[in-house]
Design an enzyme around this catalytic site. Structure first.
Site, PDB file in Angstrom:
ATOM      1  N   ILE A  16       1.274  -1.064  -0.084  1.00  0.00           N
ATOM      2  CA  ILE A  16      -0.063  -0.100  -0.080  1.00  0.00           C
ATOM      3  C   ILE A  16       0.770   1.209  -0.443  1.00  0.00           C
ATOM      4  O   ILE A  16       0.329   2.458  -0.180  1.00  0.00           O
ATOM      5  CB  ILE A  16      -0.693   0.262   1.137  1.00  0.00           C
ATOM      6  CG1 ILE A  16      -0.540   0.210   2.801  1.00  0.00           C
ATOM      7  CG2 ILE A  16      -1.693  -0.990   1.270  1.00  0.00           C
ATOM      8  CD1 ILE A  16      -1.219  -0.431   3.498  1.00  0.00           C
ATOM      9  N   GLY A  17       2.208   0.950   0.484  1.00  0.00           N
ATOM     10  CA  GLY A  17       3.100   2.204   0.215  1.00  0.00           C
ATOM     11  C   GLY A  17       4.487   1.685   0.288  1.00  0.00           C
ATOM     12  O   GLY A  17       4.768   0.864   0.268  1.00  0.00           O
ATOM     13  N   GLU A  18       5.602   3.108  -0.527  1.00  0.00           N
ATOM     14  CA  GLU A  18       6.823   2.739  -0.661  1.00  0.00           C
ATOM     15  C   GLU A  18       7.325   4.559  -0.319  1.00  0.00           C
ATOM     16  O   GLU A  18       7.359   5.233  -0.413  1.00  0.00           O
ATOM     17  CB  GLU A  18       6.808   2.508  -1.497  1.00  0.00           C
ATOM     18  CG  GLU A  18       8.432   1.907  -1.790  1.00  0.00           C
ATOM     19  CD  GLU A  18       8.608   1.120  -3.335  1.00  0.00           C
ATOM     20  OE1 GLU A  18       9.315   0.815  -3.681  1.00  0.00           O
ATOM     21  OE2 GLU A  18       7.364   1.004  -4.255  1.00  0.00           O
ATOM     22  N   GLY A  20      11.211   6.170   1.532  1.00  0.00           N
ATOM     23  CA  GLY A  20      13.310   5.469   0.990  1.00  0.00           C
ATOM     24  C   GLY A  20      13.892   5.201   2.110  1.00  0.00           C
ATOM     25  O   GLY A  20      14.548   4.496   1.917  1.00  0.00           O
ATOM     26  N   ALA A  22      11.729   2.346   4.019  1.00  0.00           N
ATOM     27  CA  ALA A  22      11.145   0.680   4.217  1.00  0.00           C
ATOM     28  C   ALA A  22       9.766   0.604   2.827  1.00  0.00           C
ATOM     29  O   ALA A  22       9.503   1.998   2.325  1.00  0.00           O
ATOM     30  CB  ALA A  22       9.803   1.354   5.111  1.00  0.00           C
ATOM     31  N   LYS A  39       5.375  -2.158   7.987  1.00  0.00           N
ATOM     32  CA  LYS A  39       6.142  -1.709   7.674  1.00  0.00           C
ATOM     33  C   LYS A  39       7.530  -2.071   7.751  1.00  0.00           C
ATOM     34  O   LYS A  39       7.686  -2.398   8.588  1.00  0.00           O
ATOM     35  CB  LYS A  39       6.571   0.213   7.713  1.00  0.00           C
ATOM     36  CG  LYS A  39       7.442   0.654   7.664  1.00  0.00           C
ATOM     37  CD  LYS A  39       7.920   2.195   7.915  1.00  0.00           C
ATOM     38  CE  LYS A  39       6.842   2.453   7.417  1.00  0.00           C
ATOM     39  NZ  LYS A  39       6.821   4.374   7.948  1.00  0.00           N
ATOM     40  N   ASP A 137      10.671  13.638  11.746  1.00  0.00           N
ATOM     41  CA  ASP A 137      10.569  13.249   9.999  1.00  0.00           C
ATOM     42  C   ASP A 137       9.305  13.926   9.477  1.00  0.00           C
ATOM     43  O   ASP A 137       8.590  13.328   9.116  1.00  0.00           O
ATOM     44  CB  ASP A 137      10.845  12.179   9.286  1.00  0.00           C
ATOM     45  CG  ASP A 137      11.218  12.232   7.968  1.00  0.00           C
ATOM     46  OD1 ASP A 137      10.786  12.880   7.635  1.00  0.00           O
ATOM     47  OD2 ASP A 137      10.637  11.122   7.601  1.00  0.00           O
TER      48      ASP A 137
END
Length: 649
Positions: A16-18, A20, A22, A39, A137
């Site tokens: 569902i996501g990516e 830098g 993980a 993650k 972050d």
């Protein structure tokens, strides 16, 4: 990774996501039967032992955070698959969009949206900072917004516990170059104020639709954070409120000590701007007074005393000679004017009489209707005050400074107070609080407790609030009822029924207690197989899985059946045989109506009916009936059990 099961528990369903560092997957927790987000660290970080140690330590610290605006971290683990080690974090699965996606879709956000999201992010940071966790972050990509507008800050997994040694020493600075602070760019000391800087950049992007610094490379952007000047938001969009611009510009100061010193301070100003009607507000700055100056005295040159007296004498003489004529002329003119006015008044007095009118009752009228009504009467309306009032709708008149029915001259102005409607109350966050604290909190906010429901939870302790409606931070009218869902704690696991037959009655009762079960009805019955006082029958077979606190009925042996004496020939063989039924009552203190019906020879008859107090004692009920009779027990009119005559073979 699809189909992989991590920790013998989390089954990966889809990606569902990516990022830098993980990749994020949607997974199913087999133990709790719920969706989670997993993650997984990228392979290039797996061999960095120092990074892995920090990752584990800091992720576990982040897992201790519990706040409605922070994504919950459930688990941290490592799994060896083949030759590779997979390091992963298990988090709360959020259905929604990232703040970055929302900004891209809308171009930029409204002032209301910007303030709402900023307040929720600041509240998340305030909670983290109080627990000594610095995110490091903060960026729109790490901020999820649910479908109902709730903000969830993610990626606390790479956060660092805030200590005096929190200095970025790696040449690869963690964070996104468009949002990190000057001290992060320099590799210097980072603390809570670094998160405040990043949040300031996020607010800048929300309200303007763009980040303040762009460049050809990450290094050029980083240098701008260190040396460049940020263009104020109002130069990009003049509709940005002055107060919001001041908040943003204070967040993004180069020097850490020039920023807000805590997320709490930032939160105070954000709420002040949102809930006040003022576009700008005065910051707490020192007032510099004008310096005290000593003025020189006005010097009069020495004059000859005789010259001075001579001048005064001349003045007095001139004044005495010339002042009489003007005074006589003034008196004469005054008589002439006074006479003319008196004559005019008596001659034309009817022309000076102003008509009067009766003041109407304006209370409850809308201000526009009231203004029209006063115009008909030749009167004027002026709004003196606006207040919140639960009795009157917005725009309706609450009071007037001249009572209805009084007479005033036409042209008179009636002052009114109008309603701003019901005063809205901000719903407090009750989630994760104990149910015993709720009354005091709701009373403080002028709200009421609504429906309270209890539900099992494997993750939330008993009596802790899991959810509420309306949700936290929404605005509602005073005295609104807040519905709550409270945890009952983990659901009890089923237990296996022990074997009771063959045990002494006391041993059987102890066995039931050890398995968290209860003894139900106890009936005595003769037995040739088991001695007196032993269990000869149980209502639930051994080995059957049952819920805790289940009641189990037992029969207790009274020993071998006594051989009845020979009855006279004329005695009826179908005579009724007496016996005693022992019932153990509950311990809840309520009243229990016990009724026993006997079904004999096809006829149902009530043979016992009495109300008992449920005090936990055993009631001995004498009964009799033929050996083929059936007995039906009713508690409060509800059928509980049917049993045969205990002496029936």
């Amino acid at each position: 990774m699809i189909g992989t099961v991590l920790g013998n528990r989390y089954e990966i369903i889809e990606k569902i996501g990516e990022g830098g560092m993980a990749c994020v997957y949607k997974a199913r927790c087999r133990l709790l039967n719920r969706n989670v987000a997993v993650k997984v660290l990228r392979e290039e970080f797996v061999d960095d032992e120092d990074f892995i140690k920090k990752f584990k330590r800091e992720s576990q610290a982040a897992a201790s955070l519990s706040h409605p605006n922070i994504v919950n971290v459930y688990d941290v683990g490592v799994e060896k698959i083949g030759e590779n080690f997979i390091h992963y974090i298990v988090m709360e699965y959020i259905k929604g969009k990232t703040l970055k996606e929302i900004i891209k879709e809308k171009g930029k956000l409204s002032v209301e949206e910007t303030l709402d999201y900023s307040i929720q992010i600041a509240e998340a940071l305030e909670h983290a900072h109080k627990n000594h966790i610095v995110h490091r972050d903060i960026k729109p990509h790490n901020i999820m917004v649910t479908d109902d507008g709730r903000v969830k800050v993610t990626d606390f997994g790479i956060a660092r516990a805030a200590t005096t040694s929190t200095v970025t020493t790696s040449t690869n600075v963690i964070g996104s170059v468009h949002y990190f602070s000057p001290e992060q760019a320099r590799g210097g000391y980072t603390d809570e104020k670094s998160d405040i800087y990043s949040l300031g950049i996020v607010m800048y992007e929300m309200i303007t639709g763009k980040v303040p610094y762009e460049g050809d490379s990450p290094i050029s952007i980083a240098l701008k954070h260190i040396e460049g000047e940020i263009e104020p938001p109002r130069k990009i969009d003049s509709t940005v409120p002055i107060g919001l611009e001041k908040i943003i510009m204070k967040c993004v100061q180069k020097n850490q000590f020039d920023r807000y010193q805590s997320a709490g301070e930032l939160l105070y100003d954000l709420k002040k701007l949102k809930y006040s009607c003022v576009d700008d507000f005065i910051e707490n700055t020192s007032i510099i007074d004008s310096p005290t100056q000593i003025m020189s005295n006005i010097q009069i040159e020495n004059e000859d005393e005789e010259d001075l007296k001579g001048r005064k004498g001349k003045k007095k003489k001139n004044k005495g000679e010339n002042s009489l004529k003007p005074i006589l002329l003034a008196i004469l003119l005054a008589f002439i004017v006074t006479g003319f006015v008196a004559f005019s008044f008596f001659k034309f007095k009817d022309l000076f009489v102003v008509a009067e009118t009766v003041v109407p009752d304006l209370v409850g009228m809308h201000v526009d209707v009231a203004e029209e009504e006063l115009e008909k009467q030749g009167l004027k309306l002026k709004i003196y005050k606006e207040i919140y009032d639960n009795e009157f709708e917005e725009g309706e008149i609450v009071s007037q400074n001249v009572k209805a029915g009084e007479k005033v001259k036409k042209g008179f102005t009636i002052g009114v107070t109008i309603s701003k409607g019901s005063k809205l109350v901000k719903v407090p966050n009750l989630i994760n609080k104990n149910i015993t604290e709720v009354d005091a909190i709701l009373r403080e906010y002028n709200l009421d407790e609504g429906e309270v429901k209890y539900d099992y939870s494997d993750t939330v302790e008993a009596n802790i609030i899991m959810n509420q409606f309306p949700e936290p931070y929404t605005e509602v009218e005073a005295n609104t009822k807040i519905d709550l869902i409270v945890s009952k704690g983990p659901k009890s696991k089923p237990v296996l029924m022990p074997k009771l037959v063959g045990l002494k009655e006391k041993d059987a009762e102890n066995a039931l207690k050890s398995f968290n079960l209860k003894r139900g009805q106890r009936i005595e019955k003769p037995s040739d197989e088991y001695p007196e006082g032993y269990v000869i029958w149980q209502s639930i077979e051994p080995g059957v899985a049952v819920e805790p606190n289940t009641s189990v009925d037992i029969y207790i042996s009274t020993g071998p059946e006594k051989v009845p004496e020979e009855e006279p020939e004329d005695e009826d063989v179908n005579s009724e045989v007496p016996f005693n039924l022992k019932l153990t009552l509950p311990q809840d203190g309520t009243k229990v109506e016990i009724r026993i019906d006997r079904v004999q020879d096809g006829v149902s008859e009530t043979v016992y009916e009495k109300v008992h107090i449920a005090d936990g004692n055993t009631v001995k009920i004498p009964l009799k009936g033929k050996l083929d009779a059936q007995f039906e027990i009713y508690f409060n009119g509800i059928h509980n059990e049917t049993f045969p005559h205990p002496d029936k073979q």
